[in-house]
Design an enzyme around this catalytic site. Structure first.
Site, PDB file in Angstrom:
ATOM      1  N   ASP A   8       0.853  -1.189   0.000  1.00 62.00           N
ATOM      2  CA  ASP A   8       0.000   0.000   0.000  1.00 62.00           C
ATOM      3  C   ASP A   8       0.888   1.238   0.000  1.00 62.00           C
ATOM      4  O   ASP A   8       1.754   1.387   0.864  1.00 62.00           O
ATOM      5  CB  ASP A   8      -0.906   0.010   1.237  1.00 62.00           C
ATOM      6  CG  ASP A   8      -2.001  -1.045   1.170  1.00 62.00           C
ATOM      7  OD1 ASP A   8      -2.016  -1.815   0.193  1.00 62.00           O
ATOM      8  OD2 ASP A   8      -2.830  -1.102   2.098  1.00 62.00           O
ATOM      9  N   ASP A 139     -15.413  -3.533  -2.000  1.00 60.43           N
ATOM     10  CA  ASP A 139     -15.213  -3.423  -0.561  1.00 60.43           C
ATOM     11  C   ASP A 139     -16.587  -3.396   0.085  1.00 60.43           C
ATOM     12  O   ASP A 139     -17.445  -2.616  -0.335  1.00 60.43           O
ATOM     13  CB  ASP A 139     -14.463  -2.130  -0.221  1.00 60.43           C
ATOM     14  CG  ASP A 139     -13.130  -2.025  -0.969  1.00 60.43           C
ATOM     15  OD1 ASP A 139     -12.560  -3.085  -1.274  1.00 60.43           O
ATOM     16  OD2 ASP A 139     -12.686  -0.900  -1.236  1.00 60.43           O
TER      17      ASP A 139
END
Length: 265
Positions: A8, A139
């Site tokens: 990330d 998500d």
């Protein structure tokens, strides 16, 4: 079953967030390319990149770090006689030009999340223009899809949207349970299996992997259509050893690196 390390990216560094909160970022490396090399040396056969700044800004914000990672991956593959190590990226991808540029840079797959939910026409165009290279990242919290770096909860049911996107021609679905991501509370196996059973394209699990038991639990249901799992905080904090976990997954799947590579041809 592939274990896919997550890198990330925030402000050019490799970080992990807790439940998608940009204010709760732990920096694990100031050199993301070095981190990519580390995971490849630990046996990773695919990498998952997220441009966190991009996800919130709606446009690419960590391109130099992405390019450096891709260069490191190419060098590692060449040195070790590996034909290809796929790298996928999500975060801030909202137009076809950006997709084309990233694919030209050497990415194998582009992950479209928020834009797929808010602008399905864009996803449809992307799947048509770049067949086999578009992954949808969904998500969800309690079965409902979240958007905008998880800051907004939509009224859409995960399975309904996933089926629609499958019809568009996306390559696979990454399913993240945001109630569990970065909290290492265990993967939501039930919700992941339910989604995989409703699809003919593969599902990649994400969110909540804590230890080898989570990997074993996913391997037990992989025949439902679960292709891999994205690992984040667990491999950074050491509750999961990537190499031994991938070895165990291969053992349970009856698959080694060679057959995995052949399957991807």
């Amino acid at each position: 079953m592939l274990l896919i390390p997550a890198i990330d990216l925030k402000d050019g560094h490799c970080v992990r967030l807790k439940q998608g909160d940009m204010d709760q970022a732990t920096v694990f490396s100031e050199d993301p390319a070095d981190m990519a090399r580390h995971w490849l040396e630990q046996g990773a056969r695919r990498l998952h990149l997220v441009d966190l700044n991009g996800a919130f800004a709606g446009k690419p914000k960590n391109e130099p770090a992405v390019k450096a990672i891709l260069q490191a991956v190419r060098e590692y593959a060449e040195k070790n006689g590996i034909e290809e190590i796929p790298v996928q990226l999500g975060g801030g991808i909202r137009d076809l030009d950006t997709i084309e540029r990233y694919l030209d840079d050497g990415l194998s797959y582009i992950i479209i999340g928020t834009a797929a939910v808010k602008n399905p026409g864009f996803l449809h165009d992307a799947c048509s223009a770049f067949p086999g290279q578009i992954i949808v990242g969904l998500d969800a919290k309690d079965g409902k899809v979240a958007t905008d770096g998880w800051s907004k909860l939509s009224g859409h049911e995960v399975i309904d949207l996933a089926k629609k996107f499958e019809d568009y021609g996306c390559e696979s679905i990454i399913y993240t349970d945001i109630g569990r991501d970065g909290m290492m509370g265990g993967v939501n196996i039930e919700a992941t299996v339910k989604l995989a059973q409703s699809m003919t394209i593969p599902v990649i699990a994400s969110g909540g992997v804590h230890n080898i038991k989570d990997v074993e639990a996913l391997c037990a249901v992989q025949e439902e259509g679960i292709e891999g799992v994205i690992c984040g905080r667990s491999i950074y904090e050491g509750t999961l050893d990537l190499r031994s976990a991938q070895d165990r997954a291969d053992e349970l799947s009856g698959v080694g690196p060679e057959t995995e590579a052949e399957a991807g041809e």
